[in-house]
Motif scaffolding. Structure first.
Motif, mmCIF file in Angstrom:
data_model
loop_
_atom_site.group_PDB
_atom_site.id
_atom_site.type_symbol
_atom_site.label_atom_id
_atom_site.label_comp_id
_atom_site.label_asym_id
_atom_site.label_seq_id
_atom_site.Cartn_x
_atom_site.Cartn_y
_atom_site.Cartn_z
ATOM 1 N N ASP A 33 0.847 -1.101 0.143
ATOM 2 C CA ASP A 33 0.077 -0.126 0.156
ATOM 3 C C ASP A 33 0.895 1.240 -0.004
ATOM 4 O OD1 ASP A 33 -1.698 -1.878 2.486
ATOM 5 O OD2 ASP A 33 -2.490 -1.455 0.515
ATOM 6 N N ILE A 34 0.386 2.181 -0.564
ATOM 7 C CA ILE A 34 1.168 3.477 -0.836
ATOM 8 C C ILE A 34 0.462 4.590 -0.166
ATOM 9 C CG2 ILE A 34 2.514 5.086 -2.319
ATOM 10 C CD1 ILE A 34 3.794 2.402 -2.191
ATOM 11 N N GLY A 35 1.125 5.392 0.680
ATOM 12 C CA GLY A 35 0.493 6.369 1.300
ATOM 13 C C GLY A 35 1.163 7.861 1.022
ATOM 14 N N TRP A 36 0.459 8.948 1.023
ATOM 15 C CA TRP A 36 0.878 10.106 0.880
ATOM 16 C C TRP A 36 0.921 11.052 2.249
ATOM 17 C CZ3 TRP A 36 4.053 12.490 -2.532
ATOM 18 C CH2 TRP A 36 4.303 12.066 -3.858
ATOM 19 N N ALA A 97 5.016 6.947 1.224
ATOM 20 C CA ALA A 97 5.562 6.016 2.257
ATOM 21 C C ALA A 97 4.882 4.437 1.753
ATOM 22 C CB ALA A 97 5.216 6.138 3.584
ATOM 23 N N ALA A 98 5.676 3.343 1.765
ATOM 24 C CA ALA A 98 5.088 2.168 1.491
ATOM 25 C C ALA A 98 4.862 1.272 2.707
ATOM 26 C CB ALA A 98 6.086 1.294 0.599
ATOM 27 N N GLY A 99 4.090 0.337 2.774
ATOM 28 C CA GLY A 99 3.640 -0.365 4.058
ATOM 29 C C GLY A 99 2.525 -1.406 3.599
ATOM 30 N N ARG A 100 2.347 -2.410 4.316
ATOM 31 C CA ARG A 100 1.269 -3.411 4.330
ATOM 32 C C ARG A 100 0.537 -3.289 5.593
ATOM 33 N NH1 ARG A 100 6.023 -7.212 2.737
ATOM 34 N NH2 ARG A 100 5.761 -7.541 0.678
ATOM 35 N N VAL A 101 -0.660 -2.413 5.119
ATOM 36 C CA VAL A 101 -1.609 -1.552 5.917
ATOM 37 C C VAL A 101 -2.702 -2.805 6.354
ATOM 38 C CG1 VAL A 101 -2.935 0.232 6.639
ATOM 39 C CG2 VAL A 101 -0.877 0.451 5.213
ATOM 40 N N SER A 102 -2.757 -3.149 7.603
ATOM 41 C CA SER A 102 -3.721 -4.033 7.635
ATOM 42 C C SER A 102 -5.417 -3.796 7.796
ATOM 43 C CB SER A 102 -3.446 -4.823 9.092
ATOM 44 O OG SER A 102 -3.694 -3.784 10.016
ATOM 45 N N ALA A 103 -5.658 -2.473 7.964
ATOM 46 C CA ALA A 103 -6.926 -2.097 8.103
ATOM 47 C C ALA A 103 -6.991 -0.755 7.407
ATOM 48 C CB ALA A 103 -7.513 -2.069 9.440
ATOM 49 N N VAL A 104 -8.062 -0.612 6.839
ATOM 50 C CA VAL A 104 -8.604 0.666 6.272
ATOM 51 C C VAL A 104 -8.296 2.175 7.223
ATOM 52 C CG1 VAL A 104 -10.173 2.195 5.070
ATOM 53 C CG2 VAL A 104 -10.011 -0.106 4.448
ATOM 54 N N TYR A 113 3.461 2.342 8.039
ATOM 55 C CA TYR A 113 4.111 2.264 6.790
ATOM 56 C C TYR A 113 5.700 2.117 7.157
ATOM 57 C CZ TYR A 113 0.233 4.120 4.639
ATOM 58 O OH TYR A 113 -1.117 4.203 4.388
ATOM 59 N N ASP A 114 6.408 1.093 6.517
ATOM 60 C CA ASP A 114 7.406 1.072 6.515
ATOM 61 C C ASP A 114 8.945 1.727 6.205
ATOM 62 O OD1 ASP A 114 6.382 -2.243 6.401
ATOM 63 O OD2 ASP A 114 6.509 -1.538 8.355
#
Length: 126
Positions: A33-36, A97-104, A113-114
């Motif tokens: 998942d990618i976040g801003w 940022a990139a991460g494996r987000v478990s919930a919305v 994010y890692d």
């Protein structure tokens, strides 16, 4: 090695537009998942928008809903943030940022994010 690089910031007048890019390497967009996020002077980091690894789920902060659009180009391994109707309060350093987000409900949390890219400065001013 997971790497992200944000670009596209600059000086824009109120009600103007900018498109930020987050170029990624070391992984494919269907893995993370990618976040801003953004951080204004003297303020904490705020989750702005996120797109899931499948591309099927997006998140927007209330402050940008209807003005910002997140999208991804898997062929280019790049995530975009189209920002329209910019306001002075959108002035900040923007990070991806990139991460494996478990919930919305975790999408706007920086702790989900890692890996982080360097920021790009957006200044909205007349």
């Amino acid at each position: 090695d997971v790497q992200l690089q944000a670009s596209g910031g600059g000086l824009v007048q109120p009600r103007g537009s900018l498109r930020l890019s987050c170029a990624t390497s070391g992984f494919t967009l269907d893995e993370y998942d990618i976040g801003w996020f953004r951080q204004a002077p003297g303020k904490g980091r705020e989750g702005v928008s996120c797109i899931s690894s499948s591309g099927g789920t997006t998140y927007y902060a209330d402050s940008v809903e209807g003005r910002f659009t997140i999208s991804s180009d898997n062929a280019e391994n790049t995530v975009y943030l189209q920002m329209n109707g910019l306001k002075p309060e959108d002035t900040a350093v923007y990070y991806c940022a990139a991460g494996r987000v478990s919930a919305v409900y975790d999408y706007p949390k920086s702790s989900a994010y890692d890996s982080w890219g360097q920021g790009t400065l957006v200044t909205v001013s007349s």
